[in-house]
Design a protein around this motif. Sequence first.
Motif, PDB file in Angstrom:
ATOM      1  N   SER A  48     -70.405-103.503 -18.996  1.00 20.79           N
ATOM      2  CA  SER A  48     -71.567-103.712 -18.127  1.00 20.79           C
ATOM      3  C   SER A  48     -71.972-102.452 -17.380  1.00 20.79           C
ATOM      4  N   THR A  49     -71.072-101.500 -17.245  1.00 20.65           N
ATOM      5  CA  THR A  49     -71.365-100.299 -16.454  1.00 20.65           C
ATOM      6  C   THR A  49     -72.189 -99.263 -17.204  1.00 20.65           C
ATOM      7  N   GLY A  50     -72.137 -99.306 -18.542  1.00 19.14           N
ATOM      8  CA  GLY A  50     -72.824 -98.281 -19.314  1.00 19.14           C
ATOM      9  C   GLY A  50     -72.100 -96.946 -19.298  1.00 19.14           C
ATOM     10  N   MET A  51     -70.862 -96.946 -18.792  1.00 25.19           N
ATOM     11  CA  MET A  51     -70.084 -95.711 -18.718  1.00 25.19           C
ATOM     12  C   MET A  51     -69.033 -95.712 -19.822  1.00 25.19           C
ATOM     13  N   SER A  52     -68.640 -94.510 -20.233  1.00 27.58           N
ATOM     14  CA  SER A  52     -67.587 -94.385 -21.241  1.00 27.58           C
ATOM     15  C   SER A  52     -66.228 -94.669 -20.603  1.00 27.58           C
ATOM     16  N   GLU A  53     -65.223 -94.875 -21.447  1.00 25.95           N
ATOM     17  CA  GLU A  53     -63.867 -95.092 -20.939  1.00 25.95           C
ATOM     18  C   GLU A  53     -63.397 -93.920 -20.094  1.00 25.95           C
ATOM     19  N   SER A  54     -63.698 -92.704 -20.540  1.00 21.37           N
ATOM     20  CA  SER A  54     -63.243 -91.528 -19.782  1.00 21.37           C
ATOM     21  C   SER A  54     -63.989 -91.418 -18.448  1.00 21.37           C
ATOM     22  N   GLU A  55     -65.270 -91.766 -18.431  1.00 21.65           N
ATOM     23  CA  GLU A  55     -66.024 -91.743 -17.168  1.00 21.65           C
ATOM     24  C   GLU A  55     -65.457 -92.771 -16.192  1.00 21.65           C
ATOM     25  N   LEU A  56     -65.163 -93.959 -16.704  1.00 22.77           N
ATOM     26  CA  LEU A  56     -64.593 -94.995 -15.841  1.00 22.77           C
ATOM     27  C   LEU A  56     -63.213 -94.605 -15.333  1.00 22.77           C
ATOM     28  N   ALA A  57     -62.406 -93.989 -16.188  1.00 21.89           N
ATOM     29  CA  ALA A  57     -61.077 -93.541 -15.765  1.00 21.89           C
ATOM     30  C   ALA A  57     -61.193 -92.480 -14.675  1.00 21.89           C
ATOM     31  N   ALA A  58     -62.124 -91.557 -14.834  1.00 18.83           N
ATOM     32  CA  ALA A  58     -62.325 -90.509 -13.825  1.00 18.83           C
ATOM     33  C   ALA A  58     -62.830 -91.119 -12.514  1.00 18.83           C
ATOM     34  N   LEU A  59     -63.716 -92.089 -12.605  1.00 22.59           N
ATOM     35  CA  LEU A  59     -64.225 -92.755 -11.411  1.00 22.59           C
ATOM     36  C   LEU A  59     -63.094 -93.473 -10.682  1.00 22.59           C
ATOM     37  N   ARG A  60     -62.278 -94.212 -11.437  1.00 22.43           N
ATOM     38  CA  ARG A  60     -61.158 -94.925 -10.817  1.00 22.43           C
ATOM     39  C   ARG A  60     -60.218 -93.955 -10.121  1.00 22.43           C
ATOM     40  N   GLU A  61     -59.901 -92.846 -10.787  1.00 24.56           N
ATOM     41  CA  GLU A  61     -59.016 -91.842 -10.185  1.00 24.56           C
ATOM     42  C   GLU A  61     -59.620 -91.252  -8.919  1.00 24.56           C
ATOM     43  N   ALA A  62     -60.915 -90.984  -8.931  1.00 27.14           N
ATOM     44  CA  ALA A  62     -61.588 -90.454  -7.741  1.00 27.14           C
ATOM     45  C   ALA A  62     -61.561 -91.478  -6.610  1.00 27.14           C
ATOM     46  N   LEU A  63     -61.787 -92.735  -6.929  1.00 33.49           N
ATOM     47  CA  LEU A  63     -61.764 -93.777  -5.901  1.00 33.49           C
ATOM     48  C   LEU A  63     -60.368 -93.953  -5.316  1.00 33.49           C
ATOM     49  N   VAL A  64     -59.348 -93.850  -6.155  1.00 32.70           N
ATOM     50  CA  VAL A  64     -57.967 -93.931  -5.662  1.00 32.70           C
ATOM     51  C   VAL A  64     -57.690 -92.769  -4.710  1.00 32.70           C
ATOM     52  N   ARG A  65     -58.126 -91.568  -5.076  1.00 32.14           N
ATOM     53  CA  ARG A  65     -57.936 -90.400  -4.193  1.00 32.14           C
ATOM     54  C   ARG A  65     -58.657 -90.597  -2.864  1.00 32.14           C
ATOM     55  N   VAL A  66     -59.893 -91.081  -2.910  1.00 28.64           N
ATOM     56  CA  VAL A  66     -60.661 -91.327  -1.680  1.00 28.64           C
ATOM     57  C   VAL A  66     -59.941 -92.362  -0.819  1.00 28.64           C
ATOM     58  N   THR A  67     -59.502 -93.439  -1.436  1.00 30.77           N
ATOM     59  CA  THR A  67     -58.804 -94.491  -0.702  1.00 30.77           C
ATOM     60  C   THR A  67     -57.565 -93.952  -0.016  1.00 30.77           C
ATOM     61  N   HIS A  68     -56.743 -93.221  -0.747  1.00 27.09           N
ATOM     62  CA  HIS A  68     -55.505 -92.678  -0.153  1.00 27.09           C
ATOM     63  C   HIS A  68     -55.814 -91.676   0.963  1.00 27.09           C
ATOM     64  N   ALA A  69     -56.793 -90.828   0.743  1.00 25.41           N
ATOM     65  CA  ALA A  69     -57.142 -89.849   1.774  1.00 25.41           C
ATOM     66  C   ALA A  69     -57.630 -90.535   3.042  1.00 25.41           C
ATOM     67  N   LEU A  70     -58.474 -91.540   2.882  1.00 21.58           N
ATOM     68  CA  LEU A  70     -58.992 -92.248   4.062  1.00 21.58           C
ATOM     69  C   LEU A  70     -57.895 -93.028   4.760  1.00 21.58           C
ATOM     70  N   GLN A  71     -57.001 -93.645   3.990  1.00 23.50           N
ATOM     71  CA  GLN A  71     -55.875 -94.362   4.609  1.00 23.50           C
ATOM     72  C   GLN A  71     -54.969 -93.394   5.354  1.00 23.50           C
ATOM     73  N   ASP A  72     -54.705 -92.240   4.756  1.00 25.34           N
ATOM     74  CA  ASP A  72     -53.866 -91.234   5.412  1.00 25.34           C
ATOM     75  C   ASP A  72     -54.526 -90.736   6.701  1.00 25.34           C
ATOM     76  N   SER A  73     -55.834 -90.539   6.681  1.00 22.91           N
ATOM     77  CA  SER A  73     -56.529 -90.004   7.853  1.00 22.91           C
ATOM     78  C   SER A  73     -56.541 -91.020   8.996  1.00 22.91           C
ATOM     79  N   THR A  74     -56.520 -92.304   8.687  1.00 24.06           N
ATOM     80  CA  THR A  74     -56.520 -93.311   9.766  1.00 24.06           C
ATOM     81  C   THR A  74     -55.126 -93.543  10.330  1.00 24.06           C
ATOM     82  N   ARG A  75     -54.105 -93.121   9.604  1.00 30.53           N
ATOM     83  CA  ARG A  75     -52.726 -93.265  10.103  1.00 30.53           C
ATOM     84  C   ARG A  75     -52.362 -92.138  11.067  1.00 30.53           C
ATOM     85  N   ASN A  76     -53.063 -91.037  10.971  1.00 30.30           N
ATOM     86  CA  ASN A  76     -52.723 -89.858  11.809  1.00 30.30           C
ATOM     87  C   ASN A  76     -53.324 -89.956  13.165  1.00 30.30           C
TER      88      ASN A  76
END
Length: 146
Positions: A118-146
């Motif tokens: 449904s996204t119209g994205m390739s598997e590699s694009e989706l994998a890169a997006l997921r990895e970027a979102l995981v990085r954003v999530t961890h960074a934001l969680q880390d920043s709120t703990r400090n």
Amino acid sequence: MTDELALDRQVCFALYSASRAATAAYRPLLEDLGLTYPQYLVMLTLWERDGRGVREICAELGLDTGTLSPLLKRLEGLGLIERRRLSTDERRVEIHLTATGAALRGRAQDIPRRLAGSTGMSESELAALREALVRVTHALQDSTRN
């Protein structure tokens, strides 16, 4: 001059919009299973590893027990899970799939593929997006703990 406060320039709004769109796209796929999106997330954790503790599921999904408990009650009412108190510690509860809950996994098998299509994205694009979102999530969680 760029307006840094324009709504369409906000990362938070892009994330919010994408999350709402993804949840809406899951809705018809999950209706066939009789699950809501939050219930599906709980089932994913149990299909990955059955017999998880309530606290463990809360941590995995980023939910509090007040949010998770009604989800578990509904899944139990649907006959998909059962709660078992630990004999070694009556205060702790483990969540286990029933045979029906385990079998539902087979019917859910194609949901990730269908959603990806449904996204119209390739598997590699989706994998890169997921990895970027995981990085954003961890960074934001880390920043709120400090």
